[in-house]
Design a protein around this motif. Structure first.
Motif, short mmCIF file in Angstrom:
data_model
loop_
_atom_site.label_atom_id
_atom_site.label_comp_id
_atom_site.label_asym_id
_atom_site.label_seq_id
_atom_site.Cartn_x
_atom_site.Cartn_y
_atom_site.Cartn_z
N ARG A 1 -11.05 6.58 3.94
CA ARG A 1 -10.02 6.47 2.91
C ARG A 1 -10.43 7.14 1.60
O ARG A 1 -9.62 7.29 0.68
CB ARG A 1 -9.70 4.99 2.67
CG ARG A 1 -8.96 4.39 3.87
CD ARG A 1 -9.11 2.90 3.98
NE ARG A 1 -8.71 2.20 2.77
CZ ARG A 1 -8.82 0.88 2.62
NH1 ARG A 1 -9.34 0.14 3.59
NH2 ARG A 1 -8.43 0.31 1.50
N VAL A 2 -11.68 7.56 1.50
CA VAL A 2 -12.18 8.40 0.42
C VAL A 2 -12.93 9.55 1.08
O VAL A 2 -13.70 9.33 2.02
CB VAL A 2 -13.11 7.61 -0.53
CG1 VAL A 2 -13.91 8.57 -1.40
CG2 VAL A 2 -12.31 6.66 -1.41
N LEU B 1 -15.30 2.79 1.34
CA LEU B 1 -14.03 3.47 1.58
C LEU B 1 -14.24 4.82 2.27
O LEU B 1 -13.43 5.24 3.09
CB LEU B 1 -13.27 3.65 0.27
CG LEU B 1 -12.78 2.36 -0.40
CD1 LEU B 1 -12.04 2.68 -1.69
CD2 LEU B 1 -11.88 1.56 0.54
N GLY C 1 -3.22 -1.10 -4.46
CA GLY C 1 -4.42 -1.41 -3.70
C GLY C 1 -4.96 -2.76 -4.12
O GLY C 1 -4.82 -3.17 -5.28
N LEU D 1 -8.94 10.93 -2.96
CA LEU D 1 -8.49 9.61 -2.55
C LEU D 1 -7.04 9.40 -2.95
O LEU D 1 -6.51 10.08 -3.82
CB LEU D 1 -9.37 8.52 -3.18
CG LEU D 1 -9.32 8.29 -4.70
CD1 LEU D 1 -10.07 7.01 -5.05
CD2 LEU D 1 -9.89 9.45 -5.51
N ASP D 2 -6.41 8.42 -2.30
CA ASP D 2 -5.06 8.05 -2.66
C ASP D 2 -5.07 7.16 -3.90
O ASP D 2 -6.08 6.51 -4.20
CB ASP D 2 -4.40 7.31 -1.49
CG ASP D 2 -2.92 7.06 -1.71
OD1 ASP D 2 -2.13 7.99 -1.46
OD2 ASP D 2 -2.56 5.95 -2.14
N GLU E 1 -14.38 -2.85 -5.28
CA GLU E 1 -14.55 -2.13 -4.03
C GLU E 1 -15.63 -1.05 -4.17
O GLU E 1 -15.99 -0.64 -5.27
CB GLU E 1 -13.22 -1.52 -3.58
CG GLU E 1 -13.21 -0.92 -2.20
CD GLU E 1 -13.76 -1.84 -1.13
OE1 GLU E 1 -15.00 -1.77 -0.88
OE2 GLU E 1 -12.99 -2.63 -0.56
N GLY F 1 0.81 -1.21 0.00
CA GLY F 1 0.00 0.00 0.00
C GLY F 1 0.84 1.26 0.00
O GLY F 1 0.47 2.28 -0.59
N GLU G 1 -6.34 3.66 -3.34
CA GLU G 1 -7.80 3.49 -3.29
C GLU G 1 -8.40 3.52 -4.70
O GLU G 1 -9.36 2.80 -5.00
CB GLU G 1 -8.44 4.57 -2.42
CG GLU G 1 -8.55 4.22 -0.96
CD GLU G 1 -7.21 3.87 -0.32
OE1 GLU G 1 -7.04 2.70 0.09
OE2 GLU G 1 -6.35 4.75 -0.23
N ALA H 1 -16.89 2.81 -3.17
CA ALA H 1 -16.47 4.12 -2.70
C ALA H 1 -17.20 4.49 -1.40
O ALA H 1 -16.64 5.17 -0.54
CB ALA H 1 -16.74 5.18 -3.77
N SER I 1 -8.18 0.11 -6.09
CA SER I 1 -9.20 -0.81 -5.56
C SER I 1 -10.56 -0.59 -6.20
O SER I 1 -11.37 -1.51 -6.30
CB SER I 1 -9.31 -0.66 -4.04
OG SER I 1 -8.12 -1.10 -3.40
#
Length: 423
Positions: A395-396, A390, A139, A372-373, A385, A134, A376, A387, A379
């Motif tokens: 993480r979002v 997250l 991700g 987001l990163d 995944e 990570g 993410e 949103a 993912s």
């Protein structure tokens, strides 16, 4: 040269290995994976075709290789079926005497910079340990599940194990697999988000034509042919030889891999495996978490989850090309603020998805709907995944209320992505 664990060494050299250094590099690889250090000349010769100049990195201390890293060209199937060029990463190790000295960071940075320069859209890997990747922008993009099927409990009638659609299941030899398998796999990966390309070497290893281990246990191979004779499915499996005290069979069939171009092939091959005399358990191998297997059985509880874990990890290198390569479930638009500490793919981008499923993406200065990163984003990219999930995890971050829910409507897929391969 003897080294002391934990002692900083500024003179460690990280660079591509030469062909003459391959044996030393392979020794370091074995040490990192806790295998017997020295490989036989036959095993080294078998592994040499994997060597690509510039794509196998090593860290050297006084001429001895103490860390390994290899990448190779790959294609990854995006949502909708488009194949994107990927930098596939494998054989990552650091010897126990040289941990915590930044060697992986140096090798990863060198490889990802080269991948970006080549024009790869993403990088991929299968992570042996969850916490490592990570921090490099990867991700988890697909997950995998293994089931153990209790055959007597399934409710299947072993007397009616043949396909009911006019097709047939046949045992074949390794040579047949090398002839028939590549075309079947190509058909599958064109429709399976998360699937990756296979080389000719992959098929040789899977069928024993090339052997990385001194011992080789030949598997059984079976194919499913549809009523018109088309090969629609294929499975590789081994069995053990276990018997109870009362002379009752306790044998398990272990699936190495199973490819099916449609549900008819899946049904036929799983029923075949569950009908083999003396087999009381079937280990499914790594499958998609929403695989049809349990529901193909009259009693789905006969298939118990043995393992469930992250599988394919993705690192986005080109946001625009990645988002334009895939298709979308609805029309809509989002502005994404992507953070990337490595400086490879960060920025603010507007995604515009049309009703026909196509999307366009471009850099923008508009306010972000979601921040987001890059990990993410990876993912989310293959549709697995959520949103909304997250966002709940922090993480979002929503810049506009409801943006995470809109992202799910655009990005998520009706069936989960799946990578059938380990590399």
């Amino acid at each position: 040269m003897t080294t002391t664990a934990g002692t900083p060494r500024p003179d460690l050299d990280v660079r591509p290995i030469t062909e003459t250094e391959f044996a030393d590099w392979n020794r370091a690889l074995n040490i990192g994976f806790l295998r017997e250090p020295t490989s036989s000349p036959e095993v080294l010769d078998a592994r040499r075709p994997e060597f690509r100049p510039g794509r196998s990195l090593g860290a050297f201390d006084g001429g001895r290789c103490v860390a390994t890293f290899r990448s190779f060209a790959q294609e990854l199937t995006a949502v909708g079926g488009a194949a994107v060029p990927a930098d596939a990463i494998s054989n990552v190790t650091v010897s126990p005497t040289h941990r915590r000295r930044g060697l992986l960071t140096r090798m990863m940075a060198q490889d990802l910079a080269a991948a970006k320069e080549r024009g790869d859209v993403v990088a991929t890997l299968i992570a042996a340990e969850y916490p490592i990747y990570g921090r490099y922008g990867f991700g988890p993009a697909t997950w995998a599940t293994e089931w153990t099927v209790d055959v007597p409990r399934t409710g299947l009638d072993p007397r009616r194990s043949h396909p009911e659609d006019g097709g047939r299941v046949d045992l074949v030899d390794a040579e047949d697999v090398r002839k028939l398998g590549p075309e079947l796999h190509e058909r599958l990966r064109r429709i399976q988000p998360g699937a990756v390309s296979r080389t000719d070497l992959w098929w040789k290893i899977a069928t024993g034509a090339v052997r990385f281990r001194p011992t080789w246990h030949e598997p059984f191979f079976a194919v499913y042919r549809s009523a018109d004779g088309e090969v629609e499915g294929m499975v590789s499996y081994t069995t053990d030889d276990e018997w109870g005290d009362s002379k009752q069979p306790l044998n398990t069939a272990r699936v190495h891999w199973l490819l099916a171009a449609g549900p008819a092939a899946e049904r036929a091959l799983w029923r075949y495996l569950c009908s083999i005399d003396w087999i009381v358990k079937v280990r499914s191998g790594w499958r998609a978490p929403d695989d049809l297997l349990p529901l193909l059985l009259p009693d789905p509880r006969a298939a118990a989850v043995t393992t469930h874990a992250d599988w394919l990890w993705v690192r986005v290198l080109d946001v625009v090309r990645a988002l334009e390569a895939r298709t979308y479930g609805a029309a809509g638009s989002l502005v994404l603020e992507v953070a990337d500490g490595a400086g490879l793919a960060g920025g603010r981008y507007r995604l515009e998805a049309s009703a026909d499923g196509t999307g366009t993406c471009a850099a923008t200065t508009e306010d972000a709907d979601l921040s987001l990163d890059v990990a993410e984003l990876a993912s989310l990219w293959l549709g697995d995944e959520s949103a909304v999930r997250l966002a709940a995890l922090g993480r979002v971050r929503e810049g506009r209320a409801g943006a995470a829910r809109e992202a799910d409507a655009l990005l998520r897929t009706s069936r989960r992505p799946w990578c059938p391969d380990i590399f």
